[in-house]
Write a protein that holds these residues in place. Sequence first.
Motif, short mmCIF file in Angstrom:
data_model
loop_
_atom_site.label_atom_id
_atom_site.label_comp_id
_atom_site.label_asym_id
_atom_site.label_seq_id
_atom_site.Cartn_x
_atom_site.Cartn_y
_atom_site.Cartn_z
N LEU A 165 6.21 1.20 1.44
CA LEU A 165 4.99 1.33 0.86
C LEU A 165 4.53 2.75 1.14
O LEU A 165 4.87 3.21 2.22
N ARG A 166 3.50 3.16 0.31
CA ARG A 166 2.95 4.51 0.78
C ARG A 166 1.79 4.64 0.08
O ARG A 166 1.46 4.08 -0.93
N ALA A 167 0.69 5.16 0.88
CA ALA A 167 -0.58 5.39 0.33
C ALA A 167 -0.59 7.16 0.38
O ALA A 167 -0.20 7.71 1.22
N GLU A 168 -1.02 7.68 -0.75
CA GLU A 168 -0.82 9.25 -0.84
C GLU A 168 -2.13 9.58 -1.37
O GLU A 168 -2.75 9.34 -2.26
N ASP A 169 -2.95 10.33 -0.16
CA ASP A 169 -4.28 10.76 -0.46
C ASP A 169 -5.17 9.72 -1.21
O ASP A 169 -5.86 10.00 -2.17
N VAL A 170 -5.16 8.66 -0.40
CA VAL A 170 -5.93 7.51 -1.39
C VAL A 170 -7.35 7.42 -0.94
O VAL A 170 -7.84 7.59 0.46
#
Length: 262
Positions: free
Chosen positions: A6-11
């Motif tokens: 899972l990844r949050a990118e500049d969220v």
Amino acid sequence: MTGLSLRAEDVTLGYGGPAAVVTGLDLEVRAGEVLVVVGPSGCGKSTLLRAFAGLLPVRAGRVLADGEPITGPSRDRALVFQDDALLPWRNARRNVELPLAMRGVPRGRRRDQAAQWLGRVGLDDAGDRLPRELSGGMRQRVQLARTLAGAPRAVLMDEPFGALDAQTRAGMQRLLVEVLSDAPATVVFVTHDVDEALLLGDRVVVLGPAGIAAEVTVPNPRAPREAGAGVGAGSGDGVEVEELRDRILVALGARGEAKETV
Ligand SMILES: Nc1ncnc2c1ncn2[C@@H]1O[C@H](COP(=O)(O)OP(=O)(O)O)[C@@H](O)[C@H]1O
Ligand SMILES: [Mg+2]
């Protein structure tokens, strides 16, 4: 089946109002990892889990599962709350059968698999009981069995043991360590409890109002650690874990408390 990355990118995440709850967050959860998120009340922990669950669209940035944008809920990503969500008119076994039915497991096999899962959580004899006939701790066990029976690739747990008394909670922590040891799922676990974080996590991040305030990697993850008896007991790295505990407490702004308990 393997765990999901899972990844949050500049969220950036928010609700109806103009103010964002989470701004510009970057976070990666590796496949099969148990990542624990701690942070003060209201900092956006549940909000972040909702985004990973696909229940809250991002305002900006991206949330990804195995590199693909998350656009809605999926059986691959199970969300577990403090309040169990068992169906009150179905007995424990038939609650556990539900995700098996959704996965298309044939009727006869469902019953066997549900019974096996109930056995794994120590409820061999409770299959015929309705949720209202079970204690809070037993209901949480049924919920854990039901969640894992669905073979999710990621489990998002939002303070799941927060309503349990200390002893039941310690039992659930032990049980979770045990069932995770042979489940491949990725886990994102939110808690207020720093000891619980260090007991369960491979890695702990402290989420603050301005994003990630600290991150610690736990030595010997899932080494047998005694639930409820402090962390690091038994693995010879107690001092190091104590340091990690202090770092987390400092990041939480609770340094004074840390000194008192050392
Ligand atoms: N459904 C909602 N509608 C509007 N605001 C919300 C909603 N849920 C949470 N919030 C707000 O978002 C912020 C973060 O909440 P939450 O993610 O639940 O925090 P935490 O889980 O870290 O305690 C809080 O200010 C809360 O009031
Ligand atoms: Mg919350």
